[in-house]
Design an enzyme around this catalytic site. Structure first.
Site, PDB file in Angstrom:
ATOM      1  N   PHE A 114       0.856  -1.202   0.000  1.00  0.00           N
ATOM      2  CA  PHE A 114       0.000   0.000   0.000  1.00  0.00           C
ATOM      3  C   PHE A 114       0.884   1.242   0.000  1.00  0.00           C
ATOM      4  O   PHE A 114       0.670   2.181   0.765  1.00  0.00           O
ATOM      5  CB  PHE A 114      -0.951  -0.030   1.207  1.00  0.00           C
ATOM      6  CG  PHE A 114      -1.834  -1.248   1.221  1.00  0.00           C
ATOM      7  CD1 PHE A 114      -2.946  -1.316   0.396  1.00  0.00           C
ATOM      8  CD2 PHE A 114      -1.528  -2.342   2.017  1.00  0.00           C
ATOM      9  CE1 PHE A 114      -3.753  -2.455   0.368  1.00  0.00           C
ATOM     10  CE2 PHE A 114      -2.321  -3.480   2.004  1.00  0.00           C
ATOM     11  CZ  PHE A 114      -3.436  -3.536   1.180  1.00  0.00           C
ATOM     12  N   PHE A 128      -8.231  11.951   0.474  1.00  0.00           N
ATOM     13  CA  PHE A 128      -8.687  11.643  -0.890  1.00  0.00           C
ATOM     14  C   PHE A 128      -9.999  12.335  -1.248  1.00  0.00           C
ATOM     15  O   PHE A 128     -10.811  11.815  -2.005  1.00  0.00           O
ATOM     16  CB  PHE A 128      -8.765  10.118  -1.106  1.00  0.00           C
ATOM     17  CG  PHE A 128      -7.397   9.565  -1.415  1.00  0.00           C
ATOM     18  CD1 PHE A 128      -6.409   9.575  -0.440  1.00  0.00           C
ATOM     19  CD2 PHE A 128      -7.090   9.086  -2.672  1.00  0.00           C
ATOM     20  CE1 PHE A 128      -5.139   9.131  -0.721  1.00  0.00           C
ATOM     21  CE2 PHE A 128      -5.809   8.635  -2.967  1.00  0.00           C
ATOM     22  CZ  PHE A 128      -4.835   8.666  -1.980  1.00  0.00           C
ATOM     23  N   LEU A 129     -10.162  13.515  -0.685  1.00  0.00           N
ATOM     24  CA  LEU A 129     -11.316  14.338  -1.070  1.00  0.00           C
ATOM     25  C   LEU A 129     -10.827  15.629  -1.705  1.00  0.00           C
ATOM     26  O   LEU A 129     -11.439  16.675  -1.546  1.00  0.00           O
ATOM     27  CB  LEU A 129     -12.195  14.626   0.154  1.00  0.00           C
ATOM     28  CG  LEU A 129     -13.053  13.471   0.678  1.00  0.00           C
ATOM     29  CD1 LEU A 129     -13.909  13.915   1.860  1.00  0.00           C
ATOM     30  CD2 LEU A 129     -13.964  12.898  -0.425  1.00  0.00           C
ATOM     31  N   GLY A 173      -9.842  17.729  -8.451  1.00  0.00           N
ATOM     32  CA  GLY A 173      -8.788  18.127  -9.388  1.00  0.00           C
ATOM     33  C   GLY A 173      -9.082  17.652 -10.795  1.00  0.00           C
ATOM     34  O   GLY A 173     -10.247  17.567 -11.207  1.00  0.00           O
ATOM     35  N   GLY A 201      -4.305   9.632 -11.726  1.00  0.00           N
ATOM     36  CA  GLY A 201      -3.488   8.987 -12.756  1.00  0.00           C
ATOM     37  C   GLY A 201      -2.525   8.046 -12.065  1.00  0.00           C
ATOM     38  O   GLY A 201      -2.806   7.536 -10.981  1.00  0.00           O
ATOM     39  N   CYS A 231      -1.073   2.950 -10.833  1.00  0.00           N
ATOM     40  CA  CYS A 231      -1.863   2.031 -10.001  1.00  0.00           C
ATOM     41  C   CYS A 231      -3.367   2.153 -10.189  1.00  0.00           C
ATOM     42  O   CYS A 231      -4.015   1.199 -10.618  1.00  0.00           O
ATOM     43  CB  CYS A 231      -1.499   2.232  -8.537  1.00  0.00           C
ATOM     44  SG  CYS A 231       0.261   2.133  -8.240  1.00  0.00           S
ATOM     45  N   LYS A 275      -4.924   1.319 -13.705  1.00  0.00           N
ATOM     46  CA  LYS A 275      -4.684  -0.082 -14.049  1.00  0.00           C
ATOM     47  C   LYS A 275      -5.477  -1.019 -13.130  1.00  0.00           C
ATOM     48  O   LYS A 275      -6.120  -1.961 -13.591  1.00  0.00           O
ATOM     49  CB  LYS A 275      -3.181  -0.361 -13.912  1.00  0.00           C
ATOM     50  CG  LYS A 275      -2.775  -1.811 -14.006  1.00  0.00           C
ATOM     51  CD  LYS A 275      -1.264  -1.955 -14.011  1.00  0.00           C
ATOM     52  CE  LYS A 275      -0.653  -1.942 -12.631  1.00  0.00           C
ATOM     53  NZ  LYS A 275      -0.681  -3.211 -11.912  1.00  0.00           N
TER      54      LYS A 275
HETATM   55  C1  UGA Z   1      -1.844   4.419  -4.823  1.00  0.00           C
HETATM   56  C2  UGA Z   1      -2.377   4.121  -3.417  1.00  0.00           C
HETATM   57  O1  UGA Z   1      -2.617   5.339  -2.710  1.00  0.00           O
HETATM   58  C3  UGA Z   1      -1.403   3.247  -2.643  1.00  0.00           C
HETATM   59  O2  UGA Z   1      -1.969   2.880  -1.385  1.00  0.00           O
HETATM   60  C4  UGA Z   1      -1.114   1.973  -3.455  1.00  0.00           C
HETATM   61  O3  UGA Z   1      -0.185   1.136  -2.798  1.00  0.00           O
HETATM   62  C5  UGA Z   1      -0.562   2.374  -4.808  1.00  0.00           C
HETATM   63  O4  UGA Z   1      -1.528   3.193  -5.488  1.00  0.00           O
HETATM   64  C6  UGA Z   1      -0.279   1.105  -5.576  1.00  0.00           C
HETATM   65  O5  UGA Z   1      -1.228   0.383  -5.873  1.00  0.00           O
HETATM   66  O6  UGA Z   1       0.892   0.764  -5.784  1.00  0.00           O
HETATM   67  P1  UGA Z   1      -0.160   6.205  -5.855  1.00  0.00           P
HETATM   68  O7  UGA Z   1      -0.701   5.794  -7.179  1.00  0.00           O
HETATM   69  O8  UGA Z   1       1.306   6.291  -5.671  1.00  0.00           O
HETATM   70  O9  UGA Z   1      -0.686   5.228  -4.692  1.00  0.00           O
HETATM   71  O10 UGA Z   1      -0.712   7.666  -5.552  1.00  0.00           O
HETATM   72  P2  UGA Z   1      -1.890   8.352  -4.728  1.00  0.00           P
HETATM   73  O11 UGA Z   1      -1.311   9.275  -3.738  1.00  0.00           O
HETATM   74  O12 UGA Z   1      -2.861   7.370  -4.238  1.00  0.00           O
HETATM   75  O13 UGA Z   1      -2.562   9.249  -5.880  1.00  0.00           O
HETATM   76  C7  UGA Z   1      -3.139   8.659  -7.042  1.00  0.00           C
HETATM   77  C8  UGA Z   1      -3.759   9.716  -7.913  1.00  0.00           C
HETATM   78  O14 UGA Z   1      -4.906  10.265  -7.304  1.00  0.00           O
HETATM   79  C9  UGA Z   1      -2.856  10.912  -8.233  1.00  0.00           C
HETATM   80  O15 UGA Z   1      -3.000  11.230  -9.592  1.00  0.00           O
HETATM   81  C10 UGA Z   1      -3.396  12.022  -7.366  1.00  0.00           C
HETATM   82  O16 UGA Z   1      -3.162  13.295  -7.910  1.00  0.00           O
HETATM   83  C11 UGA Z   1      -4.872  11.687  -7.343  1.00  0.00           C
HETATM   84  N1  UGA Z   1      -5.577  12.199  -6.161  1.00  0.00           N
HETATM   85  C12 UGA Z   1      -5.304  11.704  -4.921  1.00  0.00           C
HETATM   86  C13 UGA Z   1      -6.578  13.154  -6.329  1.00  0.00           C
HETATM   87  O17 UGA Z   1      -6.857  13.618  -7.448  1.00  0.00           O
HETATM   88  N2  UGA Z   1      -7.245  13.595  -5.229  1.00  0.00           N
HETATM   89  C14 UGA Z   1      -6.998  13.122  -3.987  1.00  0.00           C
HETATM   90  O18 UGA Z   1      -7.684  13.554  -3.020  1.00  0.00           O
HETATM   91  C15 UGA Z   1      -5.986  12.158  -3.831  1.00  0.00           C
END
Ligand code: UGA
Length: 430
Positions: free
Chosen positions: A152, A249-250, A253, A257, A260, A263
């Site tokens: 995670f 995660f609220l 934007g 992307g 993870c 996919k």
């Molecule tokens: C995500 C999960 O958060 C990890 O727990 C998981 O282990 C990982 O995928 C994986 O499967 O390997 P990650 O893709 O690195 O991690 O990034 P996140 O911080 O989750 O953000 C993902 C996307 O969501 C980004 O593009 C981010 O800009 C967007 N996001 C996130 C939003 O648009 N709004 C939010 O409130 C949070």
């Protein structure tokens, strides 16, 4: 404990370095000999805060090594993690051919008990396939267990996340496998959830899908807020203080992307459908995410009218801050579409430019944020890097041909921008 990690990508490398730093002897394996040679020299294939220092320290104290020799690493290890890629097929299904190949390679090397752990994100029932593949190809009487231990880790804070997990999931089929994994993770203080392998596999897909759903939900709410002239940030605070909802995660934007969420969402939809349940809810999550980019392009047009023949300055290219990862970055679709409509793009990203150069034709890469603004008809913000939050907005106003900012990450205060004389557009805010 002696550990082999098969696959030295983002997950394998972080897992390997962190397990080495917890006192294990870890061998990170990859078929890419160039990558291994470069890792041996201390060069990281990815930008991940804290990783390079950790790898160098562990290599120095000999707890971490790199090799292309899977056979020897597998023979020597007690625990073998499979951390190879599971790239998406065009239909969304995960391509598990690398996982199968590694399972075969491991099977042929088993002479004493091995615990083989799925670390790659895989669809439910992959563990069964791995077990059957190994059973079929290993010597008669070979002793092994298969387990699922999903990760995670967020890119950009992966080392921190490994060391400070919310929970550790152990999907096991024997007490022995459980005991080994409990022992391995003993130094980390967090709840350990022991499940069967299939449930562990689903925990990973369901967790990422749920987080993606939260993002699409708030983006949909942002669109309602925009229509009603309400403020999505205030709405998110009001919702997030309910502990059942939570504030993470609220952030509205331009959509999620990365390597993870897109996919894993596609793979979870695919496997659910294959099992007989069409997961329509997740298809809507995907659709909202795609639409968010289209709506953003409309916003740019609303701000500057026709984009053709205009110069658009772009700040931020990576899919999120603190990483150079460009995979499924919203910037890719947005920039390509702006170019298709005739816009000239000037762009800057603190870390992702080397990777972005390989993706985009005709983008003019600038030396810093101010350089991007020079003469641009509009400034567009696609990634919320901290350094963009600290920019001198008075200086930027003088550099831009017209004082227009379209912010896809809500990094500035609309009231302040108005006072500064900008025409400022953001997501879900009046
Ligand atoms: C995500 C999960 O958060 C990890 O727990 C998981 O282990 C990982 O995928 C994986 O499967 O390997 P990650 O893709 O690195 O991690 O990034 P996140 O911080 O989750 O953000 C993902 C996307 O969501 C980004 O593009 C981010 O800009 C967007 N996001 C996130 C939003 O648009 N709004 C939010 O409130 C949070």
């Amino acid at each position: 404990m002696k550990i082999a990690i098969i696959g030295s990508g983002y997950v394998g490398l972080v897992t390997g370095a962190c397990l080495a730093s917890l006192g294990n002897r870890v061998s990170c394996v990859d078929i890419d000999e160039k990558k291994i040679a470069s890792l041996k020299k201390g060069h990281m294939p990815i930008y991940e805060p804290g990783l390079e220092e950790l790898v160098k320290q562990c290599v120095k104290d000999k707890s971490l090594s790199f090799t292309s020799d899977l056979k020897s690493a597998a023979r020597q290890a007690e625990v073998i993690f499979i951390a190879v890629g599971t790239p998406p097929r065009p239909d969304g299904d995960a391509d598990l051919s690398f996982v199968e190949k590694v399972a075969l390679d491991i099977a042929r090397e088993i002479t004493s008990y091995k615990l083989i752990v799925e670390k790659s994100t895989v669809p439910v029932q992959t563990g069964e396939r791995v077990r059957e593949t190994i059973r079929h190809h290993a010597r008669k009487g070979a002793s092994f267990d298969v387990a699922s231990n999903p990760e995670f880790l967020r890119e950009g804070s992966a080392v921190h996340d490994f060391m400070n997990p919310d929970r550790i999931i152990l999907g096991v089929e024997s007490k022995k496998a459980e005991a080994i994994l409990r022992d391995l993770y003993k130094p980390l203080k967090c709840p350990i959830v022991v499940t069967d392998i299939k449930s562990a596999e689903i925990i990973k897909h369901a967790s990422n899908s749920f987080l993606a759903a939260k993002i699409s939900f708030i983006n949909a709410v942002a669109n309602v807020c925009e229509a009603a002239k309400a403020d999505v940030e205030q709405v998110a605070v009001g919702m997030g203080l309910d502990r059942r909802i939570g504030k993470e995660f609220l952030y509205a934007g331009i959509g999620f992307g990365g390597s993870c969420f897109p996919k894993d969402l596609a793979a979870f939809i695919h496997i659910s459908e294959k099992l007989g349940y069409p997961f329509e809810f997740l298809k809507t999550v995907q659709k909202i995410n795609e639409d968010q980019k289209t709506l953003f392009l409309k916003k740019i047009e609303q701000a500057i009218w026709n984009v053709g023949s205009k110069t658009i300055g772009v700040l931020g290219l990576s899919f999120k801050p603190n990483t150079d990862d460009m995979r499924h970055a919203p910037s890719v679709d947005i920039i390509r579409e702006l170019q298709a409509r005739g816009a000239k793009i000037r762009a800057y990203d603190p870390h992702a430019m080397p990777k972005a150069r390989q993706l985009f034709k005709k983008v003019e890469f600038c030396k810093d944020s101010y350089d991007v603004c020079r003469g641009s008809d509009c400034l567009v913000i696609l990634t919320e890097w901290n350094e963009f939050k600290e920019l001198d907005l008075k200086k930027i106003k003088k550099l831009l041909a017209t004082p227009v900012i379209v912010d896809g990450r809500n990094i500035y205060d609309p009231k302040k921008m108005k006072t500064l004389g900008y025409r400022y557009y953001s997501i879900g805010r009046p």
